[in-house]
Design a protein around this motif. Structure first.
Motif, short mmCIF file in Angstrom:
data_model
loop_
_atom_site.label_atom_id
_atom_site.label_comp_id
_atom_site.label_asym_id
_atom_site.label_seq_id
_atom_site.Cartn_x
_atom_site.Cartn_y
_atom_site.Cartn_z
N MET A 1 0.84 -1.18 0.00
CA MET A 1 0.00 0.00 0.00
C MET A 1 0.89 1.24 0.00
O MET A 1 1.88 1.30 0.70
CB MET A 1 -0.87 -0.02 1.26
CG MET A 1 -2.02 0.92 1.28
SD MET A 1 -1.75 2.60 1.85
CE MET A 1 -0.86 2.40 3.33
N MET A 30 -3.18 0.33 -4.01
CA MET A 30 -3.20 -1.00 -3.42
C MET A 30 -2.40 -1.94 -4.33
O MET A 30 -1.72 -1.49 -5.25
CB MET A 30 -4.64 -1.48 -3.24
CG MET A 30 -5.48 -0.54 -2.40
SD MET A 30 -4.76 -0.10 -0.83
CE MET A 30 -5.44 -1.35 0.19
N ILE A 35 -7.41 3.28 -5.11
CA ILE A 35 -8.74 3.59 -4.61
C ILE A 35 -8.72 4.98 -3.99
O ILE A 35 -7.67 5.51 -3.63
CB ILE A 35 -9.22 2.55 -3.57
CG1 ILE A 35 -8.26 2.51 -2.37
CG2 ILE A 35 -9.35 1.18 -4.18
CD1 ILE A 35 -8.76 1.69 -1.22
N GLU A 36 -9.91 5.55 -3.85
CA GLU A 36 -10.08 6.85 -3.22
C GLU A 36 -10.99 6.68 -2.01
O GLU A 36 -12.06 6.07 -2.12
CB GLU A 36 -10.69 7.86 -4.19
CG GLU A 36 -9.80 8.18 -5.37
CD GLU A 36 -10.39 9.24 -6.28
OE1 GLU A 36 -11.52 9.70 -6.03
OE2 GLU A 36 -9.71 9.61 -7.24
N VAL A 37 -10.56 7.20 -0.86
CA VAL A 37 -11.36 7.12 0.35
C VAL A 37 -11.44 8.50 1.00
O VAL A 37 -10.52 9.30 0.90
CB VAL A 37 -10.78 6.10 1.37
CG1 VAL A 37 -10.87 4.70 0.85
CG2 VAL A 37 -9.36 6.43 1.73
N ASP A 60 -14.44 3.34 4.55
CA ASP A 60 -14.34 1.89 4.67
C ASP A 60 -13.32 1.35 3.67
O ASP A 60 -13.43 1.58 2.47
CB ASP A 60 -15.71 1.26 4.42
CG ASP A 60 -15.73 -0.21 4.75
OD1 ASP A 60 -14.96 -0.62 5.63
OD2 ASP A 60 -16.52 -0.94 4.14
N ILE A 61 -12.32 0.65 4.19
CA ILE A 61 -11.26 0.13 3.35
C ILE A 61 -10.84 -1.23 3.90
O ILE A 61 -10.79 -1.42 5.12
CB ILE A 61 -10.07 1.11 3.28
CG1 ILE A 61 -9.01 0.61 2.34
CG2 ILE A 61 -9.51 1.39 4.62
CD1 ILE A 61 -7.93 1.63 2.04
N ASP A 62 -10.56 -2.16 3.03
CA ASP A 62 -10.16 -3.50 3.43
C ASP A 62 -8.63 -3.58 3.50
O ASP A 62 -7.98 -4.07 2.58
CB ASP A 62 -10.71 -4.52 2.42
CG ASP A 62 -10.48 -5.95 2.87
OD1 ASP A 62 -10.33 -6.16 4.08
OD2 ASP A 62 -10.44 -6.84 2.01
N TYR A 63 -8.09 -3.02 4.58
CA TYR A 63 -6.65 -3.02 4.81
C TYR A 63 -6.44 -2.86 6.31
O TYR A 63 -7.23 -2.19 6.97
CB TYR A 63 -6.00 -1.85 4.05
CG TYR A 63 -4.50 -1.97 3.92
CD1 TYR A 63 -3.93 -2.74 2.92
CD2 TYR A 63 -3.67 -1.33 4.82
CE1 TYR A 63 -2.56 -2.86 2.80
CE2 TYR A 63 -2.29 -1.44 4.71
CZ TYR A 63 -1.75 -2.21 3.70
OH TYR A 63 -0.38 -2.34 3.59
N LYS A 65 -5.75 -1.47 9.82
CA LYS A 65 -5.84 -0.07 10.23
C LYS A 65 -4.53 0.49 10.77
O LYS A 65 -4.19 1.63 10.49
CB LYS A 65 -6.94 0.11 11.29
CG LYS A 65 -8.31 -0.25 10.80
CD LYS A 65 -8.81 0.75 9.81
CE LYS A 65 -10.24 0.41 9.43
NZ LYS A 65 -10.69 1.11 8.29
N LEU A 68 -2.00 1.40 8.06
CA LEU A 68 -2.61 2.43 7.22
C LEU A 68 -2.56 3.78 7.93
O LEU A 68 -2.16 4.79 7.35
CB LEU A 68 -4.04 2.05 6.88
CG LEU A 68 -4.82 3.04 6.03
CD1 LEU A 68 -4.16 3.22 4.67
CD2 LEU A 68 -6.25 2.57 5.85
#
Length: 87
Positions: A1, A30, A35-37, A60-63, A65, A68
């Motif tokens: 990431m 990724m 992606i944009e959050v 919400d992100i699948d990584y 925490k 990140l």
């Protein structure tokens, strides 16, 4: 990431002079795509002269925490030291 950039950085108006709140769109690279959050964070200046960066909201992100948040905080420190955040 990897963090590519922060887009549309907006400083929110806060009456407390030692605290700055920001919102932006974080562009993250990724493994296979980017992606944009949505991201909200604050920078608070302590009486001791230190600054504390807190992430108040992250989309919400699948990584995991913890890594990140660590990467985002170091990216924010770089932006602040280079004067890239709105005053």
């Amino acid at each position: 990431m990897k963090i590519l950039e922060f887009k549309n950085i907006i400083r929110k108006d806060v009456p407390i002079y030692y605290r700055r709140l920001y919102s932006c769109i974080a562009v993250l690279e990724m493994v296979k795509n980017s992606i944009e959050v949505a991201l909200d964070f604050q920078i608070e200046h302590k009486p001791t002269g230190q600054t504390e960066i807190s992430i108040t909201s992250l989309g919400d992100i699948d990584y995991p925490k913890v890594p990140l948040h660590k990467e985002i905080k170091s990216f924010i420190e770089i932006l602040e030291s280079n004067g890239k955040l709105p005053v």
